[in-house]
Every structure is written in structure tokens, then in C-alpha cells.
Design a protein around this motif. Structure first.
Motif, mmCIF file in Angstrom:
data_model
loop_
_atom_site.group_PDB
_atom_site.id
_atom_site.type_symbol
_atom_site.label_atom_id
_atom_site.label_comp_id
_atom_site.label_asym_id
_atom_site.label_seq_id
_atom_site.Cartn_x
_atom_site.Cartn_y
_atom_site.Cartn_z
ATOM 1 N N GLU A 118 -6.361 -9.219 -17.872
ATOM 2 C CA GLU A 118 -5.763 -9.136 -18.161
ATOM 3 C C GLU A 118 -4.552 -10.535 -18.890
ATOM 4 O OE1 GLU A 118 -2.793 -9.069 -15.250
ATOM 5 O OE2 GLU A 118 -2.941 -6.629 -14.470
ATOM 6 N N ARG A 150 -8.513 -9.410 -11.796
ATOM 7 C CA ARG A 150 -7.702 -8.535 -12.953
ATOM 8 C C ARG A 150 -6.967 -9.761 -13.924
ATOM 9 N NH1 ARG A 150 -3.751 -4.363 -12.342
ATOM 10 N NH2 ARG A 150 -5.922 -2.944 -11.337
ATOM 11 N N ILE A 157 -11.365 -2.273 -11.191
ATOM 12 C CA ILE A 157 -10.229 -2.339 -10.332
ATOM 13 C C ILE A 157 -9.203 -2.006 -9.811
ATOM 14 C CG2 ILE A 157 -8.765 -4.722 -10.330
ATOM 15 C CD1 ILE A 157 -10.714 -6.558 -12.416
ATOM 16 N N THR A 158 -8.539 -1.017 -10.652
ATOM 17 C CA THR A 158 -7.656 -0.138 -10.328
ATOM 18 C C THR A 158 -7.580 0.603 -9.022
ATOM 19 O OG1 THR A 158 -6.128 -0.820 -12.373
ATOM 20 C CG2 THR A 158 -5.540 1.253 -10.705
ATOM 21 N N LEU A 176 -10.867 -2.944 -16.002
ATOM 22 C CA LEU A 176 -9.656 -3.145 -15.296
ATOM 23 C C LEU A 176 -8.969 -1.812 -14.853
ATOM 24 C CD1 LEU A 176 -7.534 -4.962 -15.433
ATOM 25 C CD2 LEU A 176 -6.020 -4.203 -17.349
#
Length: 210
Positions: free
Chosen positions: A203, A199, A129-130, A126
Motif C-alpha cells: 500500500e 499489505r 493478499i486479499t 494486493l
């Protein structure tokens, strides 16, 4: 079980789930702030053999306009469990961090780390990806990074996000190990949309732990 857990600081999502059905946790990824530097530097010391000094983050946060750094925070959501255990064990904790620099259409991931007890749940992915999304927002057409040649787990994650090896840096790390230089074409057709899908999937996976 509660007695033994009250002094454990390396709690994980799976540990919490075993303790109680109500022992949920929350997390968020946000921009790193100067007040985070001490905790980030402490985590850096734990996860890297050749960690950055705290002053490196001072330089990045205060004086580098092309840099963006993020932290992963977690905290406890069960008031009942908090009352039974030591409160400090469930204060907001920084469990990971990542950074990217972007200039002239090129991005570079400068760091990415997750607390050892929080690996394997998708949080490092994550964070990846950010920083990729951030680099794209800042105009990057491609993004590079260095990774230890022996770190197959990290390289496998990067390959999932279509990084490929473009070179090798001889004795890049202080202990003499080489680094693999990897790059991804973030301007490829559909890549940004694919990141959004990844994402969403992550999540949902993490939500199942809460």
C-alpha cells in the motif's frame, strides 16, 4: 499530449504521473457485486485464453455460499484533467478481480487477474493478499491454486507467498497446457501477521504512484 491521451483507455499509473503532477488516481478492493459481472466477464475475455462465461459468476455470487470474489476499482482524482479529457476515460474502472472458495478448512483460489496495462504495480499481489486473508478468516488452514506451467511470473509471485508445487494436472487448460497445482500452509506460525506486513508495504508502494 492531452489530445492523444483522450482516446486512450489503457492508461496506467505511470502514464498518469507523466501527464501531470496533479493526475492522481484512487483505487479500492471491494467485494464483487452482481452489477460487476458484465465488466468482469469482459476483462476475463481479455486476459485469459479460456475465460469463464458470465454465467459462472452468476452461479458463484448468487448460489455459492463458500465463495468470495473481489474487484479492484480505479478512478481519476484530478478534476482539471477530467475536464480536459473525455470523461468516460476516467470513470470508475474494474482493473482486476480475484476469487476464493473455502470449505472444511481448505481454501482454493479460483481466479486472479489484472488488466494488462495495470500489471507490475503491485495490484495483483494486493488481490492475492486479499483472498489469502479472506480464506484465513473463513477458517482455511491451507490454500491451493492452479497456474499454467509456462507462467513463471505468476509462479514466482505465488512462491513469494510460500506456495509450493504439490502436483501437475495434465492438459488442464483447453489448449492442452498442463497446470501446476500449488499450495500454501496458511496456518503456519506468523503467516497471518506476515501477510499484514506485506499489505502495508504494498500500500505504501502504490501510494507513491498517486
Amino acid at each position: 499530449m492531452l489530445v492523444t491521451m483522450e482516446i486512450q483507455r489503457d492508461w496506467t499509473p505511470s502514464t498518469l504521473a507523466k501527464m501531470s503532477a496533479s493526475s492522481g488516481f484512487k483505487y479500492r478492493i471491494r467485494r464483487m457485486k452482481p452489477r460487476d459481472i458484465t465488466r468482469v466477464a469482459a476483462l476475463e475475455q481479455r486476459v485469459f485464453a479460456d475465460p469463464w462465461p458470465a454465467m459462472a459468476y452468476v452461479q458463484e455470487l448468487y448460489f455459492n455460499p463458500i465463495a468470495r470474489y473481489f474487484v479492484l476499482e480505479t478512478w481519476m482524482t484530478s478534476p482539471k484533467l477530467r475536464s480536459l479529457l473525455r470523461k468516460q476515460a476516467f470513470d470508475i474502472e474494474i482493473q482486476g478481480f480475484a476469487g476464493v472458495r473455502t470449505e472444511s478448512g481448505r481454501g482454493h483460489i479460483s481466479t486472479l487477474a489484472i488488466h494488462p496495462s495495470w500489471r507490475g504495480y503491485g495490484f495483483g499481489e494486493l488481490l492475492l493478499i486479499t483472498v489469502l486473508e479472506t480464506a484465513i478468516e473463513m477458517g482455511a488452514k491451507n490454500v491451493t491454486l492452479e497456474v499454467r506451467v509456462s507462467n513463471e511470473i505468476a509462479q514466482s509471485l505465488y512462491r513469494k507467498y510460500t506456495f509450493h508445487r504439490i502436483g501437475q494436472l495434465h492438459r488442464y487448460y483447453k489448449d492442452g497446457e498442463d497446470a501446476a497445482l500449488m499450495e500454501v500452509d496458511t496456518s503456519a506460525s506468523g503467516y497471518e501477521e506476515w501477510l499484514k506486513t506485506q499489505r502495508q508495504l504494498l500500500e505504501r508502494r502504490i501510494a507513491a504512484l498517486q
